[in-house]
Write a protein that holds these residues in place. Structure first.
Motif, PDB file in Angstrom:
ATOM      1  N   PRO A 133     -21.614 -14.285 -38.371  1.00 33.35           N
ATOM      2  CA  PRO A 133     -21.245 -15.085 -37.199  1.00 33.35           C
ATOM      3  C   PRO A 133     -22.416 -15.827 -36.555  1.00 33.35           C
ATOM      4  O   PRO A 133     -23.528 -15.328 -36.523  1.00 33.35           O
ATOM      5  CB  PRO A 133     -20.693 -14.037 -36.235  1.00 33.35           C
ATOM      6  CG  PRO A 133     -21.427 -12.787 -36.588  1.00 33.35           C
ATOM      7  CD  PRO A 133     -21.707 -12.844 -38.059  1.00 33.35           C
ATOM      8  N   CYS A 136     -19.118 -18.386 -32.675  1.00 37.63           N
ATOM      9  CA  CYS A 136     -17.769 -17.820 -32.820  1.00 37.63           C
ATOM     10  C   CYS A 136     -16.666 -18.675 -32.216  1.00 37.63           C
ATOM     11  O   CYS A 136     -15.545 -18.675 -32.693  1.00 37.63           O
ATOM     12  CB  CYS A 136     -17.718 -16.440 -32.176  1.00 37.63           C
ATOM     13  SG  CYS A 136     -18.820 -15.299 -32.981  1.00 37.63           S
ATOM     14  N   SER A 137     -16.952 -19.400 -31.151  1.00 36.39           N
ATOM     15  CA  SER A 137     -15.862 -20.107 -30.470  1.00 36.39           C
ATOM     16  C   SER A 137     -15.487 -21.404 -31.156  1.00 36.39           C
ATOM     17  O   SER A 137     -14.526 -22.051 -30.761  1.00 36.39           O
ATOM     18  CB  SER A 137     -16.230 -20.380 -29.010  1.00 36.39           C
ATOM     19  OG  SER A 137     -17.142 -21.448 -28.923  1.00 36.39           O
ATOM     20  N   ALA A 240     -26.011 -20.904 -27.706  1.00 37.18           N
ATOM     21  CA  ALA A 240     -25.898 -19.662 -26.936  1.00 37.18           C
ATOM     22  C   ALA A 240     -25.242 -18.571 -27.777  1.00 37.18           C
ATOM     23  O   ALA A 240     -25.718 -17.431 -27.839  1.00 37.18           O
ATOM     24  CB  ALA A 240     -25.089 -19.909 -25.667  1.00 37.18           C
ATOM     25  N   GLU A 241     -24.147 -18.934 -28.432  1.00 29.59           N
ATOM     26  CA  GLU A 241     -23.437 -17.945 -29.241  1.00 29.59           C
ATOM     27  C   GLU A 241     -24.279 -17.518 -30.435  1.00 29.59           C
ATOM     28  O   GLU A 241     -24.289 -16.352 -30.829  1.00 29.59           O
ATOM     29  CB  GLU A 241     -22.090 -18.516 -29.691  1.00 29.59           C
ATOM     30  CG  GLU A 241     -21.119 -18.668 -28.515  1.00 29.59           C
ATOM     31  CD  GLU A 241     -19.867 -19.464 -28.869  1.00 29.59           C
ATOM     32  OE1 GLU A 241     -19.575 -19.635 -30.062  1.00 29.59           O
ATOM     33  OE2 GLU A 241     -19.182 -19.926 -27.939  1.00 29.59           O
ATOM     34  N   ASN A 244     -26.967 -15.088 -29.349  1.00 30.32           N
ATOM     35  CA  ASN A 244     -26.387 -13.768 -29.140  1.00 30.32           C
ATOM     36  C   ASN A 244     -26.076 -13.075 -30.471  1.00 30.32           C
ATOM     37  O   ASN A 244     -26.370 -11.902 -30.661  1.00 30.32           O
ATOM     38  CB  ASN A 244     -25.123 -13.924 -28.293  1.00 30.32           C
ATOM     39  CG  ASN A 244     -24.326 -12.661 -28.192  1.00 30.32           C
ATOM     40  OD1 ASN A 244     -23.389 -12.463 -28.959  1.00 30.32           O
ATOM     41  ND2 ASN A 244     -24.710 -11.779 -27.294  1.00 30.32           N
ATOM     42  N   ASN A 245     -25.495 -13.824 -31.407  1.00 29.74           N
ATOM     43  CA  ASN A 245     -25.067 -13.208 -32.667  1.00 29.74           C
ATOM     44  C   ASN A 245     -26.221 -12.820 -33.582  1.00 29.74           C
ATOM     45  O   ASN A 245     -26.135 -11.826 -34.291  1.00 29.74           O
ATOM     46  CB  ASN A 245     -24.107 -14.141 -33.409  1.00 29.74           C
ATOM     47  CG  ASN A 245     -22.677 -13.944 -32.942  1.00 29.74           C
ATOM     48  OD1 ASN A 245     -22.235 -12.809 -32.753  1.00 29.74           O
ATOM     49  ND2 ASN A 245     -21.959 -15.023 -32.733  1.00 29.74           N
TER      50      ASN A 245
END
Lengths: 393, 477
Positions: A133, A136-137, A240-241, A244-245
């Protein structure tokens, strides 16, 4: 260019290295995941195999799929002209199709450069179970092949509800063959993206527009002022995602571990410093910044609001237009460049691809042109692409 | 000057679910061997996606209703990022922007009266793993069994004014949650962060606050609060030190708190909505279903039982666990006598379980079967002893009481002429006991009674035996 990272056998399907394949090393093009052998395969891979495809091998991607077409991979071998690995295998006829993860447009750019087809479907229609990932969004598994019919067949094989993915939509399967005839449809060329493209690319778009007109589709330019905001918003959310991932890769449980450490902090820092490239690190820093206390509401939260505004705008557009046309990249060829310029280069090119990732609409690249349609309108895209191919014969 | 203590609590409660919050692994942290309750998802392997356990949402709503909270119909999960070796993804999934319950109130009783404690919010989150230091090899090992075990965090307002109120509050939560099967609240399954400050009485401003992290035993909490209060007073009254807002750790052996070198408060957790988990919408239908599934509070149950004449000691045992109350209520509905119910649950069932090394909490028996056993003994169809045998068989093998009774010939012998023959025979065979009895040793009666019962293989109707024995003995005197 290294196409296969791992050649498995004489199959007809390439699987990109961000999709887990049971028992076969899967690294998302990153040194930090070297030696990582998954315990299970991605749902999309499982479904393709169930539908009769045989995995031919794992194809190269840029580290975590963040670059243009795979130029900054752990397996990169420095070609002068950039091409996507899976798209090239398809173009050479070595495989019938490929499953690729589209998180920031890389497979769409690759299809454009190699003259092959790729579709990033509606968000939630293909399971994300087993994607390494990042964003994700907005990331989705898409299907690539040499023509629209093969692309359609592969996507139909992998799409449908999966209980293992909490964002998977409820429909068990999708019928992509029921698209309306093109005659009488209305298409819009997005002015802002068209204007940004090179002359060669503009010519490709114009040529495709002529084909559509021959099919009875009316084509006009349409100005979409939200394009620039969409580009920034996706950049913020994606970074950002991703930040985090990828924070879970610490050299402790799997993947690469630095040989030089004396304590846990040095183990973390050393493994991540040596295991990830500059583009990933820049993305991580950028992503960390937009999520920080002082910036969350002016950056990340605002990007979420922009996402809604853009979705509403495109919802309106699709009331008027059956499809929108735009380039998937600004040029017809990319040359090798230095990684210190990667972050801004990819950001610049992402203007062409950001909207479908941001708001989850389907986008298909065919004959060097990107077609977008409303949610669940893959059938329209396939019908148009197939009909336009027909005019070549 | 007089000071008042101001305390706020953050209480983590491990929920009683069959599986973890986002994967299918077993739900309890107290599993046997390290890492025997893990899967690729809770270990943070790339490619796995969270799928929300619906039961977690239901239990959180129940807890919210019990603490008089507003239930937010739209609730989301967020990611909280920080590096720690026990956190496999380097982020924890929690609720930051839209917690499930807000604005609650709970009343607690202490010897100084009733205190009203505001609840700021309740949110759901996943637990982290555990680090175990191995002194032998001087290494730290990670156990992921507890990773992703569902928790609720109950954040109170700074409404506590004494350690006693804190303890009363925690005891109350424990009783409520155990009763409603929301949590077992065993050692370690309920953990507190205590925020404490002091200020001159009457002041409305808050003093410098310190947070004591991760306390699980009530006695430590009490000692830590007392220690910390004294430390704050000394600092203010006698300038022994300058108070700073910080996080502290309680050392139970030394009986002191120590400043934790603070990466914690300096950290920016970079919260953002978890894109992998769809927002949860609690519609009316679902909320009503959860409400219907909720038990009355332990206090309401206690009042109800007190009115039925159950003693306080018995009530305390019954309301420790909701399944006991459910069983009690069902037996009552089936027409059993209150005293019979109490004695069969608290004496007979507890006795059988104790022999099996279990506790009463673990009692699981179909109410209709226990009701049948109670009815059989109450009507003297079987003796108490035979009833006990049937109970053991029901608890062990879930047998049918009537069938078991018939197959094992346990029916009480009520044939008066047969009993009369036995009574006469026993009197004849035991002249010593008879003489003792006639000589005034009333205890001898029990020996004769037991002799009769033995002849009847324990199944004689005790009332008839007693009457006939008294009758026959009267003839001899």
């Amino acid at each position: 260019m290294k196409e296969y990272i791992t050649k498995i056998g004489s199959g007809d399907l390439a699987v990109d290295d961000t999709l887990l394949t049971k028992g076969v090393e899967t690294t998302a093009g990153s040194k930090i995941l070297s030696g990582f052998v998954p315990l299970f395969s991605a749902e999309a891979v499982e479904r393709a195999v169930k539908a009769g495809y045989t995995v031919s091998g794992k194809t190269n991607v840029g580290e975590f799929g963040l670059d243009l077409v795979g130029e900054f991979s752990n397996y990169n071998d420095g070609d002068e002209v950039l091409r996507g690995a899976a798209a090239e295998l398809i173009a050479k006829g070595e495989v019938k199709g490929a499953l690729e993860v589209d998180l920031n447009g890389a497979p769409r750019r690759a299809a454009t450069l190699s003259g092959t087809d790729f579709i990033k479907p509606t968000y939630g229609t293909v399971s994300r179970y087993g994607i390494i990932p990042c964003a994700c969004s907005g990331e989705q598994v898409g299907a690539a092949a040499a023509n629209a019919a093969e692309t359609k067949k592969l996507l139909a094989a992998v799409a449908g509800h999966d209980g293992k993915d909490g964002t998977s939509l409820p429909a068990e399967a999708y019928d992509y063959s029921c698209g309306k005839e093109p005659a009488g449809m209305k298409a819009g060329i997005i002015t802002q993206l068209f204007e940004l493209a090179s002359e060669e690319t503009k010519a490709v778009i114009k040529g495709y527009a002529e084909k559509l007109k021959a099919l009875g589709v009316s084509v006009e330019e349409v100005s979409v002022e939200e394009i620039a905001a969409a580009q920034s918003a996706w950049q913020i959310l994606m970074a950002a995602e991703t930040c985090n991932n990828v924070s879970r890769y610490d050299g402790v449980k799997f993947g690469y571990r630095t040989p030089n450490y004396k304590n846990i902090d040095e183990l973390y820092i050393g493994s991540r410093t040596e295991g990830m490239n500059l583009l990933t690190k820049t993305t991580v820093l950028y992503g960390s910044d937009v999520l920080s206390k002082g910036r969350y509401f002016t950056c990340y939260d605002k990007a979420l609001k922009v996402r809604r505004v853009v979705a509403e705008r495109f919802g309106e557009l699709f009331k008027t237009y059956d499809l929108l046309l735009a380039p998937a990249c600004g040029k017809t060829e990319y040359k090798k460049y230095d990684i210190t310029r990667a972050f801004e280069t990819v950001y610049g090119e992402s203007v062409f691809t950001a909207v479908p990732n941001l708001i989850g609409i389907p986008a298909m690249v065919t004959k060097g042109v990107q077609l977008m349609a409303g949610h669940f309108e893959e059938k329209t895209l396939f019908k148009i692409a197939e009909s336009a191919e027909g005019t070549d014969k | 000057m007089k000071y008042e203590i101001v305390i706020g609590l953050e209480t983590h409660v491990e929920l009683n679910t069959r599986s973890k919050i986002f994967c299918a692994c077993g739900g309890h942290s107290s599993h046997g061997e390290p890492n025997d309750c893990v899967c690729p998802a809770c270990c943070g392997m790339p490619g796995m996606l969270p799928v929300t356990n619906k039961r977690v949402v239901e239990l959180a709503v129940m807890a919210g209703l019990m603490l008089n909270c507003e239930i937010n119909r739209y609730t989301t999960f967020d990611k909280k990022s920080y590096y720690y070796p026990d956190l496999p993804c380097a982020y924890q999934v929690t609720q930051w922007f839209h917690p499930i319950c807000t604005n609650g109130l709970v009343e607690v009783q202490t010897k100084n009266g009733t205190a009203k404690i505001g609840i700021k919010q309740i949110h759901m989150e996943e637990d982290a793993g555990k680090l175990v230091h191995d002194d032998w090899s001087d290494t730290t090992l990670v156990d992921f069994n507890r990773t992703s075990v569902p928790l609720i965090e109950i954040v109170s307002r700074p409404d506590f004014r004494s350690a006693e109120e804190v303890l009363a509050y925690l005891e109350k939560l424990k009783a409520m949650f155990r009763f409603a099967n929301i949590s077992e609240c065993e050692e370690g399954a309920m953990r507190c962060d205590v925020n404490i400050s002091i200020r001159p009485e009457g002041s409305t401003e808050l003093g410098v606050r310190t947070e004591i992290k991760n306390m699980s035993s009530l006695s430590s909490i009490e000692r830590a609060i007392k220690y910390e209060t004294a430390r704050h007073m000394d600092a203010i009254e006698r300038q022994t030190e300058v108070l700073v807002q910080e996080t502290r750790r309680w050392d139970d052996i030394k009986g002191k708190t120590f400043s934790m070198r603070n990466k914690e408060t300096a950290a920016d957790y970079r919260y953002f909505p978890d894109p992998n988990i769809m927002p949860i919408v609690i519609d009316d239908e679902w909320l009503e279903k959860i409400k219907a599934d909720m038990p009355a509070s332990p206090e309401e149950k206690a009042a109800e039982y007190r009115a039925l004449g159950v003693s306080d000691k018995e009530i305390e045992l019954l309301i420790s666990k909701r399944n006991l109350c459910d069983l009690f209520d069902e037996l009552l509905m089936k027409g059993c006598n209150v005293q019979d119910i109490v004695s069969w649950i608290l004496t007979e069932c507890a006795g059988v379980l104790r022999k099996k090394g279990q506790v009463l909490d673990e009692l699981s028996i179909p109410a209709e079967k226990l009701a049948r056993i109670i009815a059989m003994t109450a009507s003297n169809e079987v003796t108490r002893g035979a009833g006990r045998k049937i109970l053991v068989a029901v608890l062990d093998d879930d047998v049918d009481p009537d069938k078991f009774c018939e197959e094992n010939n346990l029916a009480a012998q009520g044939d008066e002429s047969l009993i009369n023959d036995v009574v006469k025979k026993v009197i004849e065979e035991n002249p010593g006991a008879v003489n003792d009895y006639l000589g005034g040793k009333t205890k001898a009666f029990q020996a004769l009674f037991g002799g009769c019962m033995k002849q009847l293989r324990g199944n004689g109707d005790p009332a008839i035996i007693r009457a006939q024995l008294e009758n026959e003995l009267a003839k001899l005197s």
